[in-house]
Design an enzyme around this catalytic site. Structure first.
Site, short mmCIF file in Angstrom:
data_model
loop_
_atom_site.label_atom_id
_atom_site.label_comp_id
_atom_site.label_asym_id
_atom_site.label_seq_id
_atom_site.Cartn_x
_atom_site.Cartn_y
_atom_site.Cartn_z
N ARG A 190 -0.51 -15.15 4.36
CA ARG A 190 -1.03 -14.79 4.95
C ARG A 190 -0.54 -15.03 6.85
NH1 ARG A 190 -5.16 -11.81 4.33
NH2 ARG A 190 -6.43 -12.47 6.54
N THR A 206 -4.42 -8.11 11.14
CA THR A 206 -4.51 -7.20 10.44
C THR A 206 -4.43 -6.32 11.30
OG1 THR A 206 -6.56 -8.67 8.35
CG2 THR A 206 -6.89 -5.81 9.34
N ARG A 228 3.44 -7.01 8.91
CA ARG A 228 2.91 -6.35 9.68
C ARG A 228 2.87 -6.31 11.30
NH1 ARG A 228 -3.01 -8.85 7.52
NH2 ARG A 228 -3.41 -6.99 5.41
N ASN A 287 -2.53 0.33 6.69
CA ASN A 287 -2.01 -1.15 7.11
C ASN A 287 -1.07 -1.27 5.89
OD1 ASN A 287 -1.59 -4.04 7.00
ND2 ASN A 287 -3.33 -3.92 7.53
N TYR A 335 -11.81 -3.82 -2.65
CA TYR A 335 -12.68 -3.44 -1.30
C TYR A 335 -13.77 -3.51 -1.55
CZ TYR A 335 -8.07 -2.83 0.87
OH TYR A 335 -6.71 -2.81 1.19
N PHE A 377 -15.74 1.65 8.06
CA PHE A 377 -14.15 2.01 7.25
C PHE A 377 -13.94 1.98 5.79
CE2 PHE A 377 -14.96 -2.45 8.52
CZ PHE A 377 -14.33 -3.23 7.11
N HIS A 401 -1.21 -6.19 1.73
CA HIS A 401 -3.29 -6.68 1.27
C HIS A 401 -2.65 -7.89 1.19
CE1 HIS A 401 -7.24 -8.25 0.23
NE2 HIS A 401 -5.95 -8.12 -0.70
N LYS A 455 0.61 -1.28 0.22
CA LYS A 455 -0.13 0.01 -0.18
C LYS A 455 0.94 1.10 0.12
CE LYS A 455 -4.01 -2.22 2.06
NZ LYS A 455 -4.66 -2.44 3.71
N GLU A 491 -8.90 -10.14 -7.37
CA GLU A 491 -7.93 -9.44 -6.99
C GLU A 491 -6.87 -9.25 -8.47
OE1 GLU A 491 -6.96 -9.81 -3.24
OE2 GLU A 491 -8.78 -9.48 -2.87
#
Length: 141
Positions: free
Chosen positions: A79, A85, A96, A106, A43, A51, A109, A3, A120
């Site tokens: 992941r 998250t 993260r 964050n 999203y 949010f 993704h 991001k 995606e």
């Protein structure tokens, strides 16, 4: 996807290095400044959540690095590398856990299922932008 915060903090190479060192194969990679339309589509499952607007605003705030990774159990492995998250719940040693403080900012993704990944990937990449190249390291990871 890395991001805007990763790009702005100049962590792109470091994060990609961690993914590659695990043995994930990058078969698609590009930098793009997302449009609001693409961010909202990405999203879409969060559209009715409070949010959603903030999430979309952050994604369109600067360039992102979109990636397609490949490996056995790629979604599960990615992941785990990425971490939970919420940064306060992300273990040290995860991406993260090491680089993120605020959930709303964050830094990465990761698709949560093979189905989400397929949706995606189709959103961010054309077929001709994905290269399933011969990996001379096959079998070493």
């Amino acid at each position: 996807m890395l991001k805007p915060g990763v790009v702005n903090r100049r962590l792109v190479g470091e994060v990609i290095e961690r993914l590659e060192k695990k043995g994930l194969k990058i078969i698609g990679l590009k930098m793009v400044h997302p449009t609001r339309e693409i961010a909202e589509a990405h999203y879409a499952e969060h559209k009715d959540k409070p949010f959603f607007g903030e999430l979309v605003d952050y994604l369109v705030s600067g360039p992102v690095v979109a990636m397609v990774l490949q490996a056995d159990d790629c979604v599960v492995i990615t992941r785990k590398l990425v971490g939970k998250t919420k940064p306060a719940e992300a273990e040290p040693g995860t991406i993260r856990g090491d680089y993120c403080v605020h959930t709303a900012r964050n830094i990465i993704h990761a698709s949560d299922s093979d189905e989400s990944a397929a949706r995606e990937i189709a959103l961010w990449f054309k077929d001709e932008e994905i290269f399933d190249w011969k990996d001379c390291e096959d079998g070493w990871y």
